[in-house]
Scaffold this motif. Structure first.
Motif, PDB file in Angstrom:
ATOM      1  N   THR A 121       0.845  -1.204   0.000  1.00  0.00           N
ATOM      2  CA  THR A 121       0.000   0.000   0.000  1.00  0.00           C
ATOM      3  C   THR A 121       0.871   1.242   0.000  1.00  0.00           C
ATOM      4  O   THR A 121       0.647   2.178  -0.770  1.00  0.00           O
ATOM      5  N   PHE A 122       1.867   1.240   0.862  1.00  0.00           N
ATOM      6  CA  PHE A 122       2.796   2.358   0.959  1.00  0.00           C
ATOM      7  C   PHE A 122       3.461   2.637  -0.387  1.00  0.00           C
ATOM      8  O   PHE A 122       3.443   3.762  -0.881  1.00  0.00           O
ATOM      9  N   THR A 123       4.021   1.615  -0.983  1.00  0.00           N
ATOM     10  CA  THR A 123       4.780   1.783  -2.231  1.00  0.00           C
ATOM     11  C   THR A 123       3.888   2.266  -3.377  1.00  0.00           C
ATOM     12  O   THR A 123       4.289   3.145  -4.149  1.00  0.00           O
ATOM     13  N   LEU A 124       2.699   1.720  -3.469  1.00  0.00           N
ATOM     14  CA  LEU A 124       1.794   2.140  -4.549  1.00  0.00           C
ATOM     15  C   LEU A 124       1.380   3.607  -4.412  1.00  0.00           C
ATOM     16  O   LEU A 124       1.406   4.360  -5.391  1.00  0.00           O
ATOM     17  N   LEU A 125       1.008   4.024  -3.208  1.00  0.00           N
ATOM     18  CA  LEU A 125       0.566   5.409  -3.016  1.00  0.00           C
ATOM     19  C   LEU A 125       1.723   6.400  -3.127  1.00  0.00           C
ATOM     20  O   LEU A 125       1.613   7.426  -3.806  1.00  0.00           O
ATOM     21  N   VAL A 126       2.822   6.094  -2.481  1.00  0.00           N
ATOM     22  CA  VAL A 126       3.985   6.988  -2.550  1.00  0.00           C
ATOM     23  C   VAL A 126       4.489   7.074  -3.985  1.00  0.00           C
ATOM     24  O   VAL A 126       4.760   8.156  -4.504  1.00  0.00           O
ATOM     25  N   GLY A 127       4.598   5.918  -4.633  1.00  0.00           N
ATOM     26  CA  GLY A 127       5.068   5.891  -6.015  1.00  0.00           C
ATOM     27  C   GLY A 127       4.177   6.692  -6.946  1.00  0.00           C
ATOM     28  O   GLY A 127       4.673   7.425  -7.811  1.00  0.00           O
ATOM     29  N   ALA A 128       2.869   6.581  -6.784  1.00  0.00           N
ATOM     30  CA  ALA A 128       1.939   7.332  -7.635  1.00  0.00           C
ATOM     31  C   ALA A 128       2.192   8.835  -7.512  1.00  0.00           C
ATOM     32  O   ALA A 128       2.265   9.547  -8.524  1.00  0.00           O
ATOM     33  N   GLY A 129       2.330   9.312  -6.300  1.00  0.00           N
ATOM     34  CA  GLY A 129       2.576  10.736  -6.094  1.00  0.00           C
ATOM     35  C   GLY A 129       3.916  11.185  -6.647  1.00  0.00           C
ATOM     36  O   GLY A 129       4.027  12.242  -7.284  1.00  0.00           O
ATOM     37  N   LYS A 130       4.928  10.376  -6.441  1.00  0.00           N
ATOM     38  CA  LYS A 130       6.277  10.765  -6.883  1.00  0.00           C
ATOM     39  C   LYS A 130       6.414  10.714  -8.405  1.00  0.00           C
ATOM     40  O   LYS A 130       6.992  11.614  -9.004  1.00  0.00           O
ATOM     41  N   PHE A 131       5.871   9.667  -9.028  1.00  0.00           N
ATOM     42  CA  PHE A 131       5.912   9.605 -10.495  1.00  0.00           C
ATOM     43  C   PHE A 131       5.144  10.775 -11.103  1.00  0.00           C
ATOM     44  O   PHE A 131       5.587  11.376 -12.077  1.00  0.00           O
ATOM     45  N   ALA A 132       3.997  11.100 -10.520  1.00  0.00           N
ATOM     46  CA  ALA A 132       3.206  12.227 -11.025  1.00  0.00           C
ATOM     47  C   ALA A 132       3.986  13.534 -10.913  1.00  0.00           C
ATOM     48  O   ALA A 132       3.982  14.346 -11.846  1.00  0.00           O
ATOM     49  N   ARG A 133       4.657  13.742  -9.791  1.00  0.00           N
ATOM     50  CA  ARG A 133       5.435  14.962  -9.624  1.00  0.00           C
ATOM     51  C   ARG A 133       6.521  15.071 -10.688  1.00  0.00           C
ATOM     52  O   ARG A 133       6.681  16.106 -11.327  1.00  0.00           O
ATOM     53  N   TYR A 134       7.276  13.997 -10.907  1.00  0.00           N
ATOM     54  CA  TYR A 134       8.346  14.048 -11.911  1.00  0.00           C
ATOM     55  C   TYR A 134       7.779  14.219 -13.319  1.00  0.00           C
ATOM     56  O   TYR A 134       8.380  14.891 -14.154  1.00  0.00           O
ATOM     57  N   ALA A 135       6.630  13.638 -13.599  1.00  0.00           N
ATOM     58  CA  ALA A 135       6.002  13.804 -14.908  1.00  0.00           C
ATOM     59  C   ALA A 135       5.615  15.265 -15.123  1.00  0.00           C
ATOM     60  O   ALA A 135       5.817  15.815 -16.214  1.00  0.00           O
ATOM     61  N   VAL A 136       5.084  15.912 -14.093  1.00  0.00           N
ATOM     62  CA  VAL A 136       4.712  17.333 -14.205  1.00  0.00           C
ATOM     63  C   VAL A 136       5.960  18.194 -14.392  1.00  0.00           C
ATOM     64  O   VAL A 136       5.983  19.093 -15.234  1.00  0.00           O
ATOM     65  N   VAL A 137       7.019  17.900 -13.630  1.00  0.00           N
ATOM     66  CA  VAL A 137       8.269  18.663 -13.780  1.00  0.00           C
ATOM     67  C   VAL A 137       8.827  18.486 -15.186  1.00  0.00           C
ATOM     68  O   VAL A 137       9.232  19.467 -15.840  1.00  0.00           O
ATOM     69  N   ALA A 138       8.817  17.256 -15.695  1.00  0.00           N
ATOM     70  CA  ALA A 138       9.334  17.006 -17.047  1.00  0.00           C
ATOM     71  C   ALA A 138       8.487  17.697 -18.108  1.00  0.00           C
ATOM     72  O   ALA A 138       9.026  18.343 -19.023  1.00  0.00           O
ATOM     73  N   ALA A 139       7.181  17.580 -17.994  1.00  0.00           N
ATOM     74  CA  ALA A 139       6.293  18.210 -18.981  1.00  0.00           C
ATOM     75  C   ALA A 139       6.451  19.727 -18.957  1.00  0.00           C
ATOM     76  O   ALA A 139       6.496  20.362 -20.027  1.00  0.00           O
ATOM     77  N   THR A 140       6.546  20.296 -17.790  1.00  0.00           N
ATOM     78  CA  THR A 140       6.728  21.750 -17.674  1.00  0.00           C
ATOM     79  C   THR A 140       8.073  22.159 -18.274  1.00  0.00           C
ATOM     80  O   THR A 140       8.148  23.145 -19.014  1.00  0.00           O
ATOM     81  N   THR A 141       9.115  21.407 -17.968  1.00  0.00           N
ATOM     82  CA  THR A 141      10.447  21.719 -18.492  1.00  0.00           C
ATOM     83  C   THR A 141      10.468  21.649 -20.004  1.00  0.00           C
ATOM     84  O   THR A 141      10.979  22.540 -20.674  1.00  0.00           O
ATOM     85  N   LEU A 142       9.906  20.604 -20.549  1.00  0.00           N
ATOM     86  CA  LEU A 142       9.916  20.441 -22.012  1.00  0.00           C
ATOM     87  C   LEU A 142       9.018  21.459 -22.687  1.00  0.00           C
ATOM     88  O   LEU A 142       9.319  21.918 -23.796  1.00  0.00           O
ATOM     89  N   GLY A 143       7.951  21.829 -22.029  1.00  0.00           N
ATOM     90  CA  GLY A 143       7.071  22.850 -22.579  1.00  0.00           C
ATOM     91  C   GLY A 143       7.703  24.220 -22.597  1.00  0.00           C
ATOM     92  O   GLY A 143       7.517  25.001 -23.521  1.00  0.00           O
ATOM     93  N   LEU A 144       8.505  24.515 -21.580  1.00  0.00           N
ATOM     94  CA  LEU A 144       9.163  25.812 -21.500  1.00  0.00           C
ATOM     95  C   LEU A 144      10.377  25.895 -22.409  1.00  0.00           C
ATOM     96  O   LEU A 144      10.711  26.951 -22.915  1.00  0.00           O
ATOM     97  N   SER A 145      11.065  24.764 -22.624  1.00  0.00           N
ATOM     98  CA  SER A 145      12.290  24.808 -23.416  1.00  0.00           C
ATOM     99  C   SER A 145      12.045  24.531 -24.893  1.00  0.00           C
ATOM    100  O   SER A 145      12.939  24.667 -25.690  1.00  0.00           O
ATOM    101  N   GLY A 146      10.866  24.079 -25.242  1.00  0.00           N
ATOM    102  CA  GLY A 146      10.661  23.713 -26.649  1.00  0.00           C
ATOM    103  C   GLY A 146       9.520  24.426 -27.199  1.00  0.00           C
ATOM    104  O   GLY A 146       9.126  24.734 -28.184  1.00  0.00           O
TER     105      GLY A 146
END
Length: 146
Positions: A121-146
């Motif tokens: 339970t811990f790994t699934l919930l923590v992982g979901a939040g962390k993957f989502a955060r990195y996806a948002v950071v990546a999408a924002t970075t690529l959107g701003l640089s490209g």
């Protein structure tokens, strides 16, 4: 620099940032993406996995070293841990989706170990939040640089 070197550096940055050690893995992700030498999907997957594994270390510390929480060397001060436990008890396991939060996320993951949240339970919930955060950071970075 090779993809492997960038992804290895990103892995360790994200892993250590998820433990009680200070770190800014988002900046490493942004730098790797702006260099354009790393696949964005691979970078998000590596960062998310490493950050989740680092949180598992915190969970284990909470689960197996709770008897030492009042010691000076324990990585999270007792008041911060008590606040995380109270939040956790009030809102339940869903608070683990906020484990990515820089101000209190580490305490939440330790509290989850103290409160004996099942590791799956811990790994699934923590992982979901962390993957989502990195996806948002990546999408924002690529959107701003490209």
């Amino acid at each position: 620099m090779t993809d492997f070197a960038l992804l290895t550096g990103l892995f360790w940055s994200a892993f250590l940032a998820a433990t009680v050690l200070p770190g800014a893995s988002e900046l490493v992700l942004i730098a790797a993406l702006t260099e354009g030498e790393v696949d964005p999907v691979a970078a998000v997957l590596v960062a998310g996995l490493a950050n989740t594994l680092g949180s598992v270390v915190n969970w284990a510390m909470g689960r197996y070293f709770s008897a030492y929480a009042d010691r000076r060397w324990f990585p999270v001060p007792r008041p911060a841990l008590a606040k995380a436990e109270a939040m956790f008890k009030r809102y339940g396991v869903w608070t683990l989706l906020l484990a990515w939060w820089p101000f209190g996320g580490d305490a939440l993951t330790l509290a989850a170990g103290f409160l004996r949240v099942p590791i799956l339970t811990f790994t699934l919930l923590v992982g979901a939040g962390k993957f989502a955060r990195y996806a948002v950071v990546a999408a924002t970075t690529l959107g701003l640089s490209g």
